[in-house]
Design a protein around this motif. Structure first.
Motif, PDB file in Angstrom:
ATOM      1  N   LEU A 191     -80.721  -0.100 106.412  1.00 30.63           N
ATOM      2  CA  LEU A 191     -81.938   0.641 106.104  1.00 30.63           C
ATOM      3  C   LEU A 191     -81.706   1.725 105.046  1.00 30.63           C
ATOM      4  CD1 LEU A 191     -84.930   1.069 106.992  1.00 30.63           C
ATOM      5  CD2 LEU A 191     -84.072   2.694 108.689  1.00 30.63           C
ATOM      6  N   ILE A 192     -82.566   1.772 104.046  1.00 26.90           N
ATOM      7  CA  ILE A 192     -82.626   2.896 103.108  1.00 26.90           C
ATOM      8  C   ILE A 192     -83.719   3.858 103.560  1.00 26.90           C
ATOM      9  CG2 ILE A 192     -83.212   3.591 100.745  1.00 26.90           C
ATOM     10  CD1 ILE A 192     -81.926   0.961  99.801  1.00 26.90           C
ATOM     11  N   ALA A 193     -84.888   3.308 103.900  1.00 29.07           N
ATOM     12  CA  ALA A 193     -86.001   4.141 104.372  1.00 29.07           C
ATOM     13  C   ALA A 193     -87.022   3.253 105.063  1.00 29.07           C
ATOM     14  CB  ALA A 193     -86.660   4.875 103.206  1.00 29.07           C
ATOM     15  N   ASP A 194     -87.697   3.815 106.066  1.00 33.64           N
ATOM     16  CA  ASP A 194     -88.857   3.159 106.655  1.00 33.64           C
ATOM     17  C   ASP A 194     -90.083   3.964 106.248  1.00 33.64           C
ATOM     18  OD1 ASP A 194     -88.207   5.380 108.436  1.00 33.64           O
ATOM     19  OD2 ASP A 194     -89.663   4.525 109.842  1.00 33.64           O
ATOM     20  N   PHE A 195     -91.205   3.301 106.032  1.00 36.34           N
ATOM     21  CA  PHE A 195     -92.386   3.992 105.526  1.00 36.34           C
ATOM     22  C   PHE A 195     -93.624   3.117 105.697  1.00 36.34           C
ATOM     23  CE2 PHE A 195     -89.847   2.009 102.213  1.00 36.34           C
ATOM     24  CZ  PHE A 195     -90.725   1.190 101.532  1.00 36.34           C
ATOM     25  N   PHE A 196     -94.771   3.733 105.464  1.00 36.97           N
ATOM     26  CA  PHE A 196     -96.038   3.008 105.417  1.00 36.97           C
ATOM     27  C   PHE A 196     -96.414   2.761 103.963  1.00 36.97           C
ATOM     28  CE2 PHE A 196     -96.083   5.738 109.169  1.00 36.97           C
ATOM     29  CZ  PHE A 196     -96.413   4.847 110.172  1.00 36.97           C
ATOM     30  N   VAL A 197     -97.097   1.649 103.711  1.00 35.08           N
ATOM     31  CA  VAL A 197     -97.706   1.393 102.406  1.00 35.08           C
ATOM     32  C   VAL A 197     -99.211   1.258 102.643  1.00 35.08           C
ATOM     33  CG1 VAL A 197     -97.877  -0.135 100.410  1.00 35.08           C
ATOM     34  CG2 VAL A 197     -95.650   0.257 101.497  1.00 35.08           C
ATOM     35  N   VAL A 198     -99.983   2.015 101.862  1.00 33.61           N
ATOM     36  CA  VAL A 198    -101.430   2.082 102.047  1.00 33.61           C
ATOM     37  C   VAL A 198    -102.120   1.627 100.765  1.00 33.61           C
ATOM     38  CG1 VAL A 198    -103.354   3.589 102.673  1.00 33.61           C
ATOM     39  CG2 VAL A 198    -101.059   4.071 103.552  1.00 33.61           C
ATOM     40  N   GLY A 199    -103.107   0.747 100.899  1.00 34.32           N
ATOM     41  CA  GLY A 199    -103.876   0.318  99.744  1.00 34.32           C
ATOM     42  C   GLY A 199    -104.810   1.415  99.259  1.00 34.32           C
ATOM     43  N   GLN A 200    -104.853   1.625  97.949  1.00 32.69           N
ATOM     44  CA  GLN A 200    -105.716   2.630  97.335  1.00 32.69           C
ATOM     45  C   GLN A 200    -106.630   1.955  96.312  1.00 32.69           C
ATOM     46  OE1 GLN A 200    -104.856   6.592  97.773  1.00 32.69           O
ATOM     47  NE2 GLN A 200    -104.791   5.286  99.591  1.00 32.69           N
ATOM     48  N   ALA A 201    -107.641   2.688  95.878  1.00 33.70           N
ATOM     49  CA  ALA A 201    -108.525   2.140  94.839  1.00 33.70           C
ATOM     50  C   ALA A 201    -107.716   1.768  93.601  1.00 33.70           C
ATOM     51  CB  ALA A 201    -109.606   3.166  94.489  1.00 33.70           C
ATOM     52  N   GLU A 202    -106.727   2.585  93.300  1.00 36.31           N
ATOM     53  CA  GLU A 202    -105.814   2.273  92.196  1.00 36.31           C
ATOM     54  C   GLU A 202    -104.391   2.292  92.730  1.00 36.31           C
ATOM     55  OE1 GLU A 202    -106.300   4.732  88.809  1.00 36.31           O
ATOM     56  OE2 GLU A 202    -108.463   4.410  88.664  1.00 36.31           O
ATOM     57  N   GLY A 203    -103.800   1.130  92.832  1.00 34.97           N
ATOM     58  CA  GLY A 203    -102.407   1.048  93.229  1.00 34.97           C
ATOM     59  C   GLY A 203    -102.184   1.207  94.722  1.00 34.97           C
ATOM     60  N   LEU A 204    -100.986   1.680  95.059  1.00 34.85           N
ATOM     61  CA  LEU A 204    -100.562   1.788  96.439  1.00 34.85           C
ATOM     62  C   LEU A 204    -100.001   3.176  96.708  1.00 34.85           C
ATOM     63  CD1 LEU A 204     -98.697  -1.629  96.430  1.00 34.85           C
ATOM     64  CD2 LEU A 204    -100.762  -1.160  97.761  1.00 34.85           C
ATOM     65  N   LEU A 205    -100.005   3.565  97.981  1.00 31.72           N
ATOM     66  CA  LEU A 205     -99.485   4.858  98.387  1.00 31.72           C
ATOM     67  C   LEU A 205     -98.382   4.628  99.409  1.00 31.72           C
ATOM     68  CD1 LEU A 205    -100.069   7.978  98.109  1.00 31.72           C
ATOM     69  CD2 LEU A 205    -101.411   7.738 100.226  1.00 31.72           C
ATOM     70  N   ILE A 206     -97.226   5.241  99.178  1.00 31.10           N
ATOM     71  CA  ILE A 206     -96.121   5.197 100.129  1.00 31.10           C
ATOM     72  C   ILE A 206     -96.120   6.494 100.928  1.00 31.10           C
ATOM     73  CG2 ILE A 206     -93.602   5.307 100.330  1.00 31.10           C
ATOM     74  CD1 ILE A 206     -93.444   3.378  97.952  1.00 31.10           C
ATOM     75  N   GLU A 209     -83.611   8.250 115.682  1.00 29.54           N
ATOM     76  CA  GLU A 209     -82.980   6.966 115.989  1.00 29.54           C
ATOM     77  C   GLU A 209     -82.512   6.258 114.717  1.00 29.54           C
ATOM     78  OE1 GLU A 209     -85.063   8.535 119.098  1.00 29.54           O
ATOM     79  OE2 GLU A 209     -86.118   7.800 117.317  1.00 29.54           O
ATOM     80  N   LEU A 210     -83.346   6.302 113.676  1.00 26.64           N
ATOM     81  CA  LEU A 210     -83.075   5.558 112.452  1.00 26.64           C
ATOM     82  C   LEU A 210     -82.253   6.362 111.457  1.00 26.64           C
ATOM     83  CD1 LEU A 210     -86.622   4.039 111.838  1.00 26.64           C
ATOM     84  CD2 LEU A 210     -84.630   2.862 112.798  1.00 26.64           C
ATOM     85  N   GLY A 211     -81.381   5.664 110.740  1.00 27.41           N
ATOM     86  CA  GLY A 211     -80.582   6.296 109.697  1.00 27.41           C
ATOM     87  C   GLY A 211     -80.070   5.254 108.726  1.00 27.41           C
ATOM     88  N   PRO A 212     -79.242   5.660 107.772  1.00 26.34           N
ATOM     89  CA  PRO A 212     -78.826   4.755 106.710  1.00 26.34           C
ATOM     90  C   PRO A 212     -77.915   3.606 107.153  1.00 26.34           C
ATOM     91  CG  PRO A 212     -77.724   6.881 106.507  1.00 26.34           C
ATOM     92  CD  PRO A 212     -78.775   7.034 107.550  1.00 26.34           C
ATOM     93  N   GLU A 213     -77.424   3.611 108.378  1.00 25.67           N
ATOM     94  CA  GLU A 213     -76.601   2.498 108.850  1.00 25.67           C
ATOM     95  C   GLU A 213     -77.387   1.531 109.731  1.00 25.67           C
ATOM     96  OE1 GLU A 213     -73.261   1.903 107.952  1.00 25.67           O
ATOM     97  OE2 GLU A 213     -73.904   3.397 106.490  1.00 25.67           O
ATOM     98  N   SER A 214     -78.682   1.785 109.909  1.00 21.72           N
ATOM     99  CA  SER A 214     -79.471   0.993 110.857  1.00 21.72           C
ATOM    100  C   SER A 214     -79.779  -0.410 110.339  1.00 21.72           C
ATOM    101  CB  SER A 214     -80.800   1.707 111.151  1.00 21.72           C
ATOM    102  OG  SER A 214     -80.589   2.993 111.683  1.00 21.72           O
ATOM    103  N   TYR A 215     -79.733  -1.363 111.253  1.00 21.00           N
ATOM    104  CA  TYR A 215     -80.266  -2.702 111.008  1.00 21.00           C
ATOM    105  C   TYR A 215     -81.628  -2.768 111.692  1.00 21.00           C
ATOM    106  CZ  TYR A 215     -75.635  -4.230 109.459  1.00 21.00           C
ATOM    107  OH  TYR A 215     -74.452  -4.376 108.768  1.00 21.00           O
ATOM    108  N   ILE A 216     -82.662  -3.112 110.940  1.00 22.01           N
ATOM    109  CA  ILE A 216     -84.024  -2.934 111.450  1.00 22.01           C
ATOM    110  C   ILE A 216     -84.339  -3.762 112.686  1.00 22.01           C
ATOM    111  CG2 ILE A 216     -84.978  -2.146 109.256  1.00 22.01           C
ATOM    112  CD1 ILE A 216     -86.130  -4.971 108.868  1.00 22.01           C
ATOM    113  N   LEU A 217     -83.745  -4.952 112.822  1.00 25.66           N
ATOM    114  CA  LEU A 217     -84.092  -5.763 113.993  1.00 25.66           C
ATOM    115  C   LEU A 217     -83.517  -5.178 115.266  1.00 25.66           C
ATOM    116  CD1 LEU A 217     -84.030  -9.477 112.814  1.00 25.66           C
ATOM    117  CD2 LEU A 217     -85.831  -7.759 112.698  1.00 25.66           C
TER     118      LEU A 217
END
Length: 252
Positions: free
Chosen positions: A49-64, A147-155
Motif C-alpha cells: 500500500l502507498i495510500a488508501d483514499f476515495f475518488v469522487v466524480g466532479q463536474a470537471e475531473g475527479l477528486l481524491i 491499522e494501515l501503513g506502507p507495508e500493508s497488503y490490502i487483502l
C-alpha cells in the motif's frame, strides 16, 4: 489542507483524468461518473500500500480524498506516473464533511460500509461528532496510520469486503500481487476484531501461548481491531495483562 484536519483533497483534471487513475488504482473509477464515489488504493509494483483514499466524480475531473499524513507521498507518486498524460494535479479548495445521521443534500454514502455514514464535499468541513473509532471497530474498517501503513497488503485488511478493489477491471499497479493473494487458498495473516477482557493499549504485542501472534490497534470500549496471524489466534490471546478473544477475522 482541505476539509477535516486529517484529510487532503486533490483535484485530478484534464481530458485523460479518468484513464490516468483507472490505470493506476485498485478500483474501477468509471463508477464515479455522474458524481459517484469509490474507495480505492494505490499500490507499489510489489503490491504494498502507498495510500488508501476515495475518488469522487466532479463536474470537471475527479477528486481524491486522502489521509493528510500520506497525501504528499500520494501526490508525488501520481506526479511521477503522469508523464505525458493530459492531466493536472492540484490541491483542492473543497472540504469534506462526514456524519452518520440523515445525509444532507448532495452527500454520498461511504462506499466501505453503510455504518460509516456519508461524506459531503463543499465549502465547509467537519463532522457530526460520531464515535468513528467505535464505528470502525464494529465494521472492521482499517485506517491509515492506525491499522494501515506502507507495508500493508490490502487483502489482509479486508479491501475486497470494503469495496476497495475490483478484480474484473483492467490492469493497475500491483495487480499481479493482489490477484495472486486473492486466489490463494486462504490468507494466513490479517485484520481481525477482538474482545478485550482487561485493559490493553493500542500498539501492544499480542501473544498466544507465549508465541507472537500479532499487534493490537484501534481500541473502542471492550472491542478492538488487531493484526493477527490466524494460525496462532485460536483460543485465548494475551496483550499485556489483558485477555483477548477473536471475534471476527476479516479475511478478504
Amino acid at each position: 489542507m482541505g476539509g477535516m484536519t486529517d484529510r487532503t483533497l486533490i483535484s485530478v483534471t484534464g481530458e485523460d483524468a479518468e484513464d490516468f487513475l483507472q490505470n493506476l488504482v485498485t478500483n474501477d473509477v468509471t463508477r464515479t461518473r455522474g458524481g459517484g464515489i469509490v474507495y480505492t488504493a494505490l499500490l507499489t509494483p510489489q503490491g504494498k500500500l502507498i495510500a488508501d483514499f476515495f475518488v469522487v466524480g466532479q463536474a470537471e475531473g475527479l477528486l481524491i480524498d486522502a489521509p493528510a499524513a500520506v497525501a504528499p507521498q500520494l501526490f508525488q507518486r501520481l506526479s511521477m506516473y503522469k508523464l505525458r498524460a493530459k492531466v493536472a494535479l492540484a490541491e483542492s479548495p473543497l472540504q469534506v464533511r462526514r456524519g452518520t445521521g440523515t445525509p444532507p443534500a448532495g452527500a454520498l454514502p461511504d462506499p466501505r460500509d453503510p455504518a460509516m455514514g456519508w461524506r459531503l464535499y463543499g465549502e465547509e468541513g467537519g463532522d457530526d461528532g460520531s464515535d468513528w473509532d467505535a464505528l470502525r471497530v464494529a465494521a472492521m474498517v482499517p485506517e491509515w496510520g492506525r491499522e494501515l501503513g506502507p507495508e500493508s497488503y490490502i487483502l489482509e485488511y479486508g479491501f475486497e469486503r470494503l469495496n476497495g478493489v475490483d478484480f474484473r477491471k483492467g490492469c493497475y499497479v500491483g495487480q499481479e500481487i493482489a490477484a495472486r493473494m486473492k486466489h490463494k487458498t486462504e490468507l494466513r495473516k490479517g485484520l481481525a476484531r477482538v474482545r478485550i477482557e482487561g485493559i490493553a493499549e493500542p500498539g501492544a504485542a499480542i501473544s498466544a501461548e507465549g508465541r507472537e501472534a500479532g499487534t493490537l490497534h484501534t481500541v473502542a470500549g471492550d472491542s478492538a481491531l488487531a493484526y493477527l496471524r490466524y494460525d496462532r489466534a485460536r483460543g485465548a490471546l494475551a496483550a499485556g495483562e489483558a485477555v483477548l478473544r477473536l471475534e471476527d477475522p476479516a479475511g478478504a
